[in-house]
Design a protein around this motif. Sequence first.
Motif, PDB file in Angstrom:
ATOM      1  N   PRO A   1       0.822  -1.208   0.000  1.00 59.36           N
ATOM      2  CA  PRO A   1       0.000   0.000   0.000  1.00 59.36           C
ATOM      3  C   PRO A   1       0.862   1.266   0.000  1.00 59.36           C
ATOM      4  O   PRO A   1       1.993   1.247   0.483  1.00 59.36           O
ATOM      5  CB  PRO A   1      -0.760  -0.114   1.323  1.00 59.36           C
ATOM      6  CG  PRO A   1       0.191  -0.850   2.219  1.00 59.36           C
ATOM      7  CD  PRO A   1       0.866  -1.852   1.333  1.00 59.36           C
ATOM      8  N   LYS A   2       0.298   2.317  -0.551  1.00 58.96           N
ATOM      9  CA  LYS A   2       0.994   3.598  -0.547  1.00 58.96           C
ATOM     10  C   LYS A   2       1.224   4.053   0.894  1.00 58.96           C
ATOM     11  O   LYS A   2       0.357   3.912   1.750  1.00 58.96           O
ATOM     12  CB  LYS A   2       0.157   4.638  -1.294  1.00 58.96           C
ATOM     13  CG  LYS A   2       0.801   6.014  -1.359  1.00 58.96           C
ATOM     14  CD  LYS A   2      -0.051   6.990  -2.165  1.00 58.96           C
ATOM     15  CE  LYS A   2      -1.259   7.445  -1.371  1.00 58.96           C
ATOM     16  NZ  LYS A   2      -1.996   8.537  -2.066  1.00 58.96           N
ATOM     17  N   THR A   3       2.411   4.563   1.166  1.00 57.64           N
ATOM     18  CA  THR A   3       2.729   5.058   2.500  1.00 57.64           C
ATOM     19  C   THR A   3       1.917   6.319   2.783  1.00 57.64           C
ATOM     20  O   THR A   3       1.908   7.256   1.990  1.00 57.64           O
ATOM     21  CB  THR A   3       4.225   5.376   2.612  1.00 57.64           C
ATOM     22  OG1 THR A   3       4.968   4.193   2.351  1.00 57.64           O
ATOM     23  CG2 THR A   3       4.574   5.894   4.001  1.00 57.64           C
ATOM     24  N   ARG A   4       1.256   6.321   3.918  1.00 59.97           N
ATOM     25  CA  ARG A   4       0.480   7.492   4.301  1.00 59.97           C
ATOM     26  C   ARG A   4       1.373   8.457   5.071  1.00 59.97           C
ATOM     27  O   ARG A   4       2.245   8.043   5.846  1.00 59.97           O
ATOM     28  CB  ARG A   4      -0.726   7.085   5.152  1.00 59.97           C
ATOM     29  CG  ARG A   4      -1.695   8.222   5.425  1.00 59.97           C
ATOM     30  CD  ARG A   4      -3.032   7.732   5.932  1.00 59.97           C
ATOM     31  NE  ARG A   4      -3.932   8.845   6.201  1.00 59.97           N
ATOM     32  CZ  ARG A   4      -4.667   9.472   5.292  1.00 59.97           C
ATOM     33  NH1 ARG A   4      -4.621   9.057   4.042  1.00 59.97           N
ATOM     34  NH2 ARG A   4      -5.456  10.479   5.613  1.00 59.97           N
ATOM     35  N   VAL A   5       1.156   9.765   4.867  1.00 60.31           N
ATOM     36  CA  VAL A   5       2.047  10.770   5.450  1.00 60.31           C
ATOM     37  C   VAL A   5       1.229  11.862   6.135  1.00 60.31           C
ATOM     38  O   VAL A   5       0.304  12.428   5.554  1.00 60.31           O
ATOM     39  CB  VAL A   5       2.943  11.412   4.373  1.00 60.31           C
ATOM     40  CG1 VAL A   5       3.809  12.507   4.989  1.00 60.31           C
ATOM     41  CG2 VAL A   5       3.807  10.360   3.696  1.00 60.31           C
ATOM     42  N   THR A   6       1.615  12.151   7.378  1.00 60.30           N
ATOM     43  CA  THR A   6       1.148  13.345   8.077  1.00 60.30           C
ATOM     44  C   THR A   6       2.368  14.195   8.385  1.00 60.30           C
ATOM     45  O   THR A   6       3.352  13.692   8.959  1.00 60.30           O
ATOM     46  CB  THR A   6       0.410  13.000   9.378  1.00 60.30           C
ATOM     47  OG1 THR A   6      -0.822  12.352   9.061  1.00 60.30           O
ATOM     48  CG2 THR A   6       0.114  14.255  10.189  1.00 60.30           C
ATOM     49  N   ALA A   7       2.328  15.450   7.988  1.00 60.47           N
ATOM     50  CA  ALA A   7       3.457  16.357   8.196  1.00 60.47           C
ATOM     51  C   ALA A   7       3.028  17.502   9.107  1.00 60.47           C
ATOM     52  O   ALA A   7       1.948  18.083   8.926  1.00 60.47           O
ATOM     53  CB  ALA A   7       3.964  16.901   6.870  1.00 60.47           C
ATOM     54  N   VAL A   8       3.889  17.813  10.079  1.00 64.35           N
ATOM     55  CA  VAL A   8       3.614  18.851  11.066  1.00 64.35           C
ATOM     56  C   VAL A   8       4.647  19.958  10.910  1.00 64.35           C
ATOM     57  O   VAL A   8       5.854  19.705  10.949  1.00 64.35           O
ATOM     58  CB  VAL A   8       3.684  18.281  12.497  1.00 64.35           C
ATOM     59  CG1 VAL A   8       3.337  19.355  13.525  1.00 64.35           C
ATOM     60  CG2 VAL A   8       2.774  17.066  12.637  1.00 64.35           C
ATOM     61  N   ASP A   9       4.199  21.187  10.722  1.00 62.91           N
ATOM     62  CA  ASP A   9       5.117  22.324  10.607  1.00 62.91           C
ATOM     63  C   ASP A   9       4.326  23.587  10.919  1.00 62.91           C
ATOM     64  O   ASP A   9       3.120  23.518  11.207  1.00 62.91           O
ATOM     65  CB  ASP A   9       5.739  22.394   9.213  1.00 62.91           C
ATOM     66  CG  ASP A   9       7.178  22.896   9.249  1.00 62.91           C
ATOM     67  OD1 ASP A   9       7.403  23.967   9.842  1.00 62.91           O
ATOM     68  OD2 ASP A   9       8.061  22.230   8.690  1.00 62.91           O
ATOM     69  N   VAL A  10       4.981  24.740  10.831  1.00 63.71           N
ATOM     70  CA  VAL A  10       4.312  25.993  11.170  1.00 63.71           C
ATOM     71  C   VAL A  10       3.860  26.759   9.944  1.00 63.71           C
ATOM     72  O   VAL A  10       3.172  27.770  10.059  1.00 63.71           O
ATOM     73  CB  VAL A  10       5.218  26.893  12.030  1.00 63.71           C
ATOM     74  CG1 VAL A  10       5.618  26.180  13.316  1.00 63.71           C
ATOM     75  CG2 VAL A  10       6.457  27.335  11.266  1.00 63.71           C
TER      76      VAL A  10
END
Length: 822
Positions: A249-258
């Motif tokens: 499966p496609k890798t799921r991504v959550t990105a945290v930044d300002v």
Amino acid sequence: MTILKTRTSRRTFLQATGAAGAAAGAAHLGGLTTAGEAQAAAAKGDGKTVVTKSICAQCPARCGIDVHTTDGRVHGIYGNPDHPISNGKLCPKGPLGLYVLYDPDRVKGPMKRTNPAKGRNEDPKFVPVSWDEALNTVAARLNTLREKNEAHRFALLFGRGWGASEVGVPINSFAALYGSPNVGIGHSSLCSDGSVLAKQCTDGNASYNSYDYRNANYLLMFGANFLEAFRPYNNNMQVWGYIRGDKAPKTRVTAVDVHMNQTLAAADRGLMVKPGTDGALALAIAHVILTEGLWERSFVGDFADGVNQFKSGQAVEPGAFREKWVHGLVDWWNAELKDRTPRWAAGVTTLAERDIVATAREFGSTRPAIALFERGAHNHSNGVYNGMAIHTLNALVGSLYSEGGLAYQMGPAYGDMPVKEDEFKDALSKPTQPRIDLKGHADGYPLAKNMIQEIPKNHLAGKPYKLDTVMFYMTNPVFSAPNATEWERMMKETFVIDTSPFPSETSMYADLILPDHTYLERLQDAPTYPFQGFPLAQLRTPAVKPLYDTKYFGDTLIEIGKRIKAPMAGYYKAIDNTENIIRHLAKGFEKQPGDNGVNSFESWKEKGVWYRKPYHWRQVRGDFFEWDGKAYAKAMSPEEVKAKLLKTPSGKFEIRSSYLEKNAAYVTRHFGMPAEKVGYPQWVEPRHTGGGDLHFITPKNALHAEGRSANMPHAIALMQPAAGGQRQTLMEMHPDTARARGIRDGDTVKVSTDLGSITAVVRVTQLTRPDTVVLPFEHGHWAHGRWAKGRGSFVDSIVGNQSDRISGMASYYTAKVKVERA
């Protein structure tokens, strides 16, 4: 005059080096030479193209490159197809190495200052000197200090370290033999020490992680701009194409930044968090993982009766949980985590509670998953606690040393040196004074790796003493350190030796310049930065002979060492030069040939890289195994895991950190928490400098080339793609914030802190938070070459010098500013 201030000073500068005609070396870069000069140079060759295997130096990634040279002129730089990091590809910075080599403003040879007055507007009045005179001048100063028992008043400060042929032997041996505690103070406290200390506190490894991205199914990124400014950038883009395209499966991504950057824009979920609150978000994610029973029981452990007792706001009975590879989970829950709900975190971070819960459920239920972080999360006064909270998420989901998880980098199979430094020590080799940065001292930062940003303040105060002579290698703190102008005051009082091959703010204060080769002219080893864990070592081979009268820094230091009136001179005479160092390193490959057949210096030079796959250790559903030559089949005992992998006193991942508990009195004094709580990942409010009302964030971007891209025209043109900054960087400001201040897109504004003010051009955009302005760190140079000068804003002149009290990491992103129309 000042260097390169005007056309006249440019001409005078070249004449001073005795190399006014040498600028013809830049023929390949359009407009830097005449057509006649280029034709004359080409006529001397036979037209054959030579491909040299080398290593890029535009960032820490150390990608393998193929350098194409025809008639003695480099005209192309491409990715080495046989190198595991580059795989035949390069990022946008890679080909721009031509600008580095053929920079028309390069220092052409050793020079000494003849004007004792120092300042931005003072002409150094440099005159050329021979290498013998320059090296003898340095050695004489160092010998005098040693004779007066003042060796501690010499400091050698360096930035990016590459390998044994510069840091490993020349610098480290100088530190061991000369007698100054200030030799080899690195820049890591300006870079990533917060990350390193967070790992040391929890799993016992004082290092950066290696990552198995290709096999991960979930990436949770805190302040790590994966697609723009996170190492190794080139390979990150390659692996992104796979995990987000071909992989199933496609890798799921959550990105945290300002603010919205390339990574957030490409992620499945982008969370724009309040600066400095990443740790609060991580704590809430951990809270959900435990209350909803999503932790990896095979690694973490379970309740004795199998019934989940983690309930919001309720303590768990001690002894009810049977830990496996973690230490202190229930204690952490009772002391901190039970009250760190998503609703609480929403109030701290300003993120929506539903987004926090959704992220926690996805991360906690997807295997394998990686939580990674960098400067965005730990560049604050609470940085280590933020980092510990984030890294603990990896333990909760069992990602440590697992397939698709994270581990630590193995070192190369290097050979030994021809002599041992211990045989050349004398009575003065052992320092008798504390370090100038007070690292490890009760009055300073006893847990820090280094504190380079404290040096000018301590020197100016005479605490613990004043420096006499300071040497700089690959660092320009007059421009890049917090409260940068403080370095200028220090340099007025010290004898400054700069080794940069380019003019810089530091070189303007130099008394002596000993110019280094550029990376395309060097012979230099470079073990990999953390990559995929398996050992890997590159070799940088000169693509051309040095264009000017420069010297590789490692050889410069060796030659100085030979001139010291002490037994250490014999050591450096035996070492002789850096090629000898590298040849001895390569002898280790005879017993451990690389997967590509590299087993000698000659084959290393031919291939450009040595490596041996696979990584040696693997954790599988809570059991650890070692590679036996064919498979991960050798079971590891708890003692072996403790010795090789989880290097803590307990031999486990310490959610309750014994490392911090040993230093409880110090931590308590600076953070005000009860001593019994210091060891846990926890929420600590960040402290801000500056006195303003808007958070001031100064990130690096994709074209940041180790501080050199400000003088690269192609880099300047592509500097800030998301916000549109090209010839100068733009300060991103939210529309609501701009409207409240009467500011319009394109306005010039005054940005102020209690240290002073700078000006910037505003880009009004929803790419950033309403309480945050973002101005990338790159421009604002006043002495860095013709294209860099007079462009953009000198951001570090208004960022206060505040550091994390645990790691000593400089809090670059902690400032708050006032913004008004100029």
